[in-house]
Design a protein around this motif. Sequence first.
Motif, PDB file in Angstrom:
ATOM      1  N   TYR A  64       0.829  -1.214   0.000  1.00 15.55           N
ATOM      2  CA  TYR A  64       0.000   0.000   0.000  1.00 15.55           C
ATOM      3  C   TYR A  64       0.858   1.257   0.000  1.00 15.55           C
ATOM      4  O   TYR A  64       0.591   2.214  -0.745  1.00 15.55           O
ATOM      5  CB  TYR A  64      -0.921  -0.024   1.216  1.00 15.55           C
ATOM      6  CG  TYR A  64      -1.685   1.261   1.435  1.00 15.55           C
ATOM      7  CD1 TYR A  64      -2.571   1.744   0.478  1.00 15.55           C
ATOM      8  CD2 TYR A  64      -1.492   1.995   2.606  1.00 15.55           C
ATOM      9  CE1 TYR A  64      -3.256   2.942   0.678  1.00 15.55           C
ATOM     10  CE2 TYR A  64      -2.185   3.179   2.825  1.00 15.55           C
ATOM     11  CZ  TYR A  64      -3.065   3.653   1.856  1.00 15.55           C
ATOM     12  OH  TYR A  64      -3.738   4.824   2.052  1.00 15.55           O
ATOM     13  N   CYS A  67       2.339   1.693  -3.390  1.00 13.57           N
ATOM     14  CA  CYS A  67       1.298   2.113  -4.327  1.00 13.57           C
ATOM     15  C   CYS A  67       1.057   3.616  -4.219  1.00 13.57           C
ATOM     16  O   CYS A  67       0.950   4.326  -5.219  1.00 13.57           O
ATOM     17  CB  CYS A  67       0.012   1.337  -4.056  1.00 13.57           C
ATOM     18  SG  CYS A  67      -1.361   1.730  -5.179  1.00 13.57           S
ATOM     19  N   CYS A 521      -5.557   2.978  -4.562  1.00 16.67           N
ATOM     20  CA  CYS A 521      -4.609   2.252  -3.698  1.00 16.67           C
ATOM     21  C   CYS A 521      -5.257   1.805  -2.395  1.00 16.67           C
ATOM     22  O   CYS A 521      -5.050   0.673  -1.938  1.00 16.67           O
ATOM     23  CB  CYS A 521      -3.389   3.137  -3.411  1.00 16.67           C
ATOM     24  SG  CYS A 521      -2.293   3.366  -4.825  1.00 16.67           S
ATOM     25  N   SER A 525      -6.114  -2.259  -1.897  1.00 13.43           N
ATOM     26  CA  SER A 525      -5.165  -2.894  -0.964  1.00 13.43           C
ATOM     27  C   SER A 525      -5.853  -3.467   0.268  1.00 13.43           C
ATOM     28  O   SER A 525      -5.184  -4.039   1.132  1.00 13.43           O
ATOM     29  CB  SER A 525      -4.102  -1.877  -0.527  1.00 13.43           C
ATOM     30  OG  SER A 525      -3.399  -1.360  -1.631  1.00 13.43           O
ATOM     31  N   ASN A 537      -1.591  -4.301  -2.890  1.00 16.38           N
ATOM     32  CA  ASN A 537      -2.469  -4.181  -4.061  1.00 16.38           C
ATOM     33  C   ASN A 537      -2.008  -5.148  -5.141  1.00 16.38           C
ATOM     34  O   ASN A 537      -0.891  -5.033  -5.648  1.00 16.38           O
ATOM     35  CB  ASN A 537      -2.452  -2.739  -4.575  1.00 16.38           C
ATOM     36  CG  ASN A 537      -3.390  -2.538  -5.757  1.00 16.38           C
ATOM     37  OD1 ASN A 537      -4.152  -3.433  -6.115  1.00 16.38           O
ATOM     38  ND2 ASN A 537      -3.331  -1.370  -6.377  1.00 16.38           N
TER      39      ASN A 537
END
Length: 580
Positions: A64, A67, A521, A525, A537
Motif C-alpha cells: 500500500y 502504491c 490504492c 489494498s 495491491n
Amino acid sequence: MKIRLFLLLLTSLKGAHAVNFTDCFINFRNNANRTLNAFGLVNATGGNVANSSSEILTAVGFTYDACLSQCGSGIQKPNWANISQQFSAWLLPYLALISHLPFGARHRVDNLMSAILTIGSPLLVGYSMILTILNARWISRRFENVSFPNAKHAVRILISLQQTPLKITNEDSLLSSLIVLPENDDWWPKIADSLDYTLTWSIASATSIAWVTVTYVLAFIGSISDVSGNLNSSGQGAGSIWLWLIPIVIGWLQLSPKCDYVRIKRAMDNADAMAFVATYHGVIKASDLSERRAISMDSTLEHSSSPDESLTPPIYNYARAIPWSRSAEDVFNAFLMASNNSRMHRPVKTGDIWKNAGGKNVIESSNRSGNPSEVNAYCRLPRYAAPRYGVRSPWASGIFFRMFMASLLSIALQWATTGAAVLVVYFTPTMGLGCRSLGYILYGALATMVWAMLVTSSIISHYTYLYSARSSWSPFFSITMRLAKVVSNLLRWSGKFLATVNAVWLITASMLQFADVYDNCYCNSSVLGRGVQHAYNIVMTDNLDLGLTETAWWGGLALACSTCVGFVFFMSLWIDLVPT
C-alpha cells in the motif's frame, strides 16, 4: 449522460487524478529490476519478493505504501464502455423491476416513500409480506370451527382489509347487529366480492422477472468465464445484493394485496348502504343512525395508532399488523360466541324458542332477531366499542410468534443476498475487508436498523394508543405514555430517514464500483481489513491463480439463489393455505 456528469463531479471533488495502475506498477517493477531493489513488491499472497531479477519479474503487486508513493491517491481512469455495460447488466434490470411492486396509496408521495423503504430495507418489505401471509393463515384457521351465517365471508373481508386501517366498533350495537341480524346477509357477500379483485401476474410482470433473472445468469456466466477481466469493477457484488427484489416481486404478485385505496373505499361505501342495525324501535339502516360503521377504514372518526397505518401500500403492513390482528380477533370472538349460541339452539330474543323448520344446518331468520341488548349479549360484546384497556389484552393471540417467524425469514433473505455480495468482493484480490465489502455490510446493517426501528415504533405506538383514552392513570404513568409516544415518533422518522439514505447509498455504491471509483490504492489494498502495514495491491491478474475467487463467486451465487428460492417456496406454501 447524467451518470457520467455525476461521476466526473465526484472525481473532481475528491481532487484525485486518473491513474493507470497497470502502467504504474510495470514502471515500478522495471525500476526495481534495474536496481535489484524489490522493496515494496509482493507476490500473489502478499509476501516480499527477493532482490533478484527472476523474482522481481514475477511480482504481481506492491504494498500500500509503495502504491501511494508510485501512483498517488488517484483512481483508475474510468472506462465509459465498461460502466455502461456493467450498469445495463447488473443494475438497470432491477431498477425497472421496482415498477412492478404494489403501491396504490392515496397520494403519490406515499407511493414514492414505499419504493424508497423497499430499496432501503428489503428486510422490512419481506417482514411485512410474510407477516401478512401468516396473519391471513392465522385468522383463516381460527374461523374453521365457526358455523354461523357469513363467517366465511368475514374471513375473506378481514384478509382483504390487511392493507387498510381496519376499524372495528360496536357503538350503537353496530358490530353485533352486522353479525347477527338476517337483514345483513346481503352485506357480507357484497363487500367480500367487491374486495375479491386480483392484481396478479401479467405478461409485463412475468417478462420483467424473466428479464432480470436471465440477465443476471448471463452476466454471471460472462464474469465467471473471465474472472481476471475488469476484476475490480465487476458487478458480481452489485448483482447479488439486489437479488432479493425478485422473490419480493414474485411474492406480492402471488399474494395480490388489496392496496388500491380508491377501489377499497368505493367498495366499502357501496356496501355500507346495505348495513342494518338493531334498535329498540326495530331494525333500521345504519346510515340513518350515524356515520359510524361496524367495520370500516375511516380514520377521520377515530385516529390510527400510527400515521403509517393509514397508508395502503403493503410495505406499511408492519405498522398495521398488530392493530389489524387485534381487530380481526375481536370479530372472530363475536362470531365464535354467536356460533356457540346457535349450536346450543339459543335464539337471540330472550324467552323465545328455537325454530328449526329449515333443517339441521339452517338457522332460521326468526332466531336471529332481537333488540340491541339481546344482539350484544348474543355475541358477548359491550354496548360500545371494545375498551382500549381492561381485561382485553392489547395483543392478538400468537402475534409475537408470527412476528418472530416473519423476522427470521426476512433476515435470512436480507443477509443471504448481502452476504453473497460481501463474499464475492471479499475474496476478490486483494482478499480481505475493503471499501466494496464494507459498503455492502453497511447497507445490510442500515437495512436491519431501519426494520428494527420501524417495527419497534409500531409496537410502542399500538401500546400507547390502546391506553391513551383512559383518564384514571397516575400522573407518572401518563407522562410515561406521552414519552413513549414521542419515542415511537422519533423511531419512525429516523427509520424513514435512514431508509432514504440507505436506498441512495445502494444505488450510489453500485455506480461507484462500475465507475472504478473504488479502484484506488486504499480500496484495492484492503487497508480496512489488513491495516496499513500489511495491505497490498494485486495488479497483475492474468496469470494469477483465481481458483478461490471463482469458488467464492459460485458460493455467493448458491447462497443468494438458494435463499431466494427457499423464500418463495415457503411463501407459496403458506399462501396456498389462505382461502380465496
